[in-house]
Design a protein around this motif. Structure first.
Motif, short mmCIF file in Angstrom:
data_model
loop_
_atom_site.label_atom_id
_atom_site.label_comp_id
_atom_site.label_asym_id
_atom_site.label_seq_id
_atom_site.Cartn_x
_atom_site.Cartn_y
_atom_site.Cartn_z
N ALA A 60 0.84 -1.22 0.00
CA ALA A 60 0.00 0.00 0.00
C ALA A 60 0.87 1.26 0.00
CB ALA A 60 -0.92 -0.01 1.22
N LEU A 61 1.99 1.23 0.71
CA LEU A 61 2.85 2.42 0.75
C LEU A 61 3.64 2.57 -0.54
CD1 LEU A 61 3.96 2.26 4.48
CD2 LEU A 61 2.33 3.85 3.43
N ALA A 62 4.00 1.44 -1.16
CA ALA A 62 4.67 1.49 -2.46
C ALA A 62 3.72 2.10 -3.50
CB ALA A 62 5.09 0.09 -2.88
N GLN A 63 2.45 1.70 -3.40
CA GLN A 63 1.43 2.25 -4.31
C GLN A 63 1.30 3.76 -4.14
OE1 GLN A 63 -2.36 0.57 -3.38
NE2 GLN A 63 -3.34 1.39 -5.22
N ARG A 64 1.58 4.24 -2.92
CA ARG A 64 1.51 5.68 -2.64
C ARG A 64 2.84 6.37 -2.94
NH1 ARG A 64 -2.32 3.08 0.05
NH2 ARG A 64 -4.12 4.16 0.92
N GLY A 65 3.80 5.63 -3.51
CA GLY A 65 5.04 6.24 -4.01
C GLY A 65 6.17 6.35 -3.01
N LEU A 66 6.00 5.78 -1.79
CA LEU A 66 7.09 5.87 -0.82
C LEU A 66 8.15 4.81 -1.09
CD1 LEU A 66 4.65 7.29 0.85
CD2 LEU A 66 6.10 6.83 2.78
N ASN A 67 9.41 5.19 -0.93
CA ASN A 67 10.49 4.20 -0.93
C ASN A 67 10.44 3.45 0.40
OD1 ASN A 67 11.55 5.21 -3.41
ND2 ASN A 67 12.40 6.93 -2.24
N LEU A 68 10.90 2.20 0.36
CA LEU A 68 10.67 1.36 1.54
C LEU A 68 11.94 0.75 2.11
CD1 LEU A 68 7.55 -0.64 0.25
CD2 LEU A 68 7.56 1.42 1.66
#
Ligand SMILES: NC(=O)c1ccc[n+]([C@@H]2O[C@H](COP(=O)([O-])OP(=O)(O)OC[C@H]3O[C@@H](n4cnc5c(N)ncnc54)[C@H](OP(=O)(O)O)[C@@H]3O)[C@@H](O)[C@H]2O)c1
Length: 264
Positions: free
Chosen positions: A32-40
């Motif tokens: 979900a955070l990758a979908q929102r463009g955050l690097n992980l």
């Protein structure tokens, strides 16, 4: 919804650290955070699962992913993680937990110590360490995975439940302290979630109100910034209301035991 998703990176980013990312709710947060463009930055013990997850995330989203295979119960590894990380972390998701099942008289000391380190000491340390740069930057977010088991005494998982209560109360206090510094804090007080860890202990039987990890994650990310706690799922919110507000404490503990006594 779309603009809420696209605002995410500016609001918290550019990097999110997910502690306990390899499967279940942690993997769903990663997606979900990758979908929102955050690097992980993904952390868990099983490096093979992390690598598989990271590979998929890099191929589906235009983001960077860094993996750290380590035990969050080992404080020296956690210190090394923080001192070796030079990414700009705007969001911390603390999802890992240690949840041995058994009556207190039978729980070994080592298990009790592990609950304290994985469920209490490490999240506390990571919050303290990561909020320093969030405060400097003037923005950030912290999500702690908690549990309905922590809203009253929970026999057979008593110490785990108490550690979840710690996380909920910590999040509430920090929510108030940090909101004026533009850092949003949230505890997800979850009911049963269909994760590999849960399915093992529940003998493959769904409890009422059981949700899939992605439903928990979407409702949690949707609540970040608007309240100190969220309980995903209407059944679970109703159960929380009954257990914490309507029933006498002793009755609530007995009902909890009716639900935990068959856990293996
Ligand atoms: N599932 C539920 O029904 C439920 C209900 C209420 C609340 N919750 C909460 O939701 C969170 C996630 O639950 P879950 O069922 O998905 O848990 P889980 O299956 O036990 O694992 C969560 C993740 O944390 C990692 N992890 C566990 N211990 C770790 C350690 N010592 N060091 C590094 N990574 C570790 C696991 O990966 P590795 O094994 O690869 O390390 C996995 O990726 C927990 O905080 C739990 O209390 C769950």
């Amino acid at each position: 919804m779309k603009s809420k998703i696209s605002n995410f990176k500016d609001k918290y980013g550019p990097w999110a650290l997910i502690a306990g990312a390899s499967e279940g709710i942690g993997a769903a947060f990663s997606e979900a955070l990758a979908q929102r463009g955050l690097n992980l930055i993904l952390v868990a013990r099983r490096g093979n699962l992390l690598s598989e997850l990271a590979l998929g995330l890099r191929s589906r989203h235009e983001i960077e992913v860094v993996e750290h295979a380590l035990d969050l119960g080992d404080m020296s590894s956690v210190h090394d993680l923080v001192s070796s990380t030079n990414q700009d972390i705007g969001l911390l998701v603390y999802n890992a937990a240690y949840s041995p099942i058994g009556y207190f008289k039978d729980v070994p000391y080592a298990d009790l110590e592990n609950i304290i380190s994985v469920n209490i000491q490490t999240p506390l340390f990571l919050i303290k360490a990561l909020t320093e740069s969030m405060i400097e930057r003037g923005k950030g977010g912290i999500i702690l995975m908690s549990s309905l088991s922590g809203i009253q005494g929970s026999p057979k998982i008593a110490t785990y439940a108490a550690s979840k209560s710690f996380n909920t109360v910590l999040a509430e206090g920090l929510w108030h302290e940090l909101k004026d510094l533009n850092i949003e804090v949230l505890a997800c007080v979850a009911g049963a979630v269909r994760t590999p860890g849960y399915m093992t202990s529940a003998n493959e039987k769904d409890a009422p109100g059981t949700l899939d990890p992605h439903e928990v994650v979407e409702q949690t990310l949707g609540a970040l910034g608007s309240s100190p706690t969220v309980t995903p799922g209407s059944f679970n919110r109703f159960a929380k209301f009954i257990m914490s507000r309507l029933l006498p404490r002793k009755r609530a503990i007995r009902i909890m035991h009716d639900n935990t006594k068959d856990l293996q």
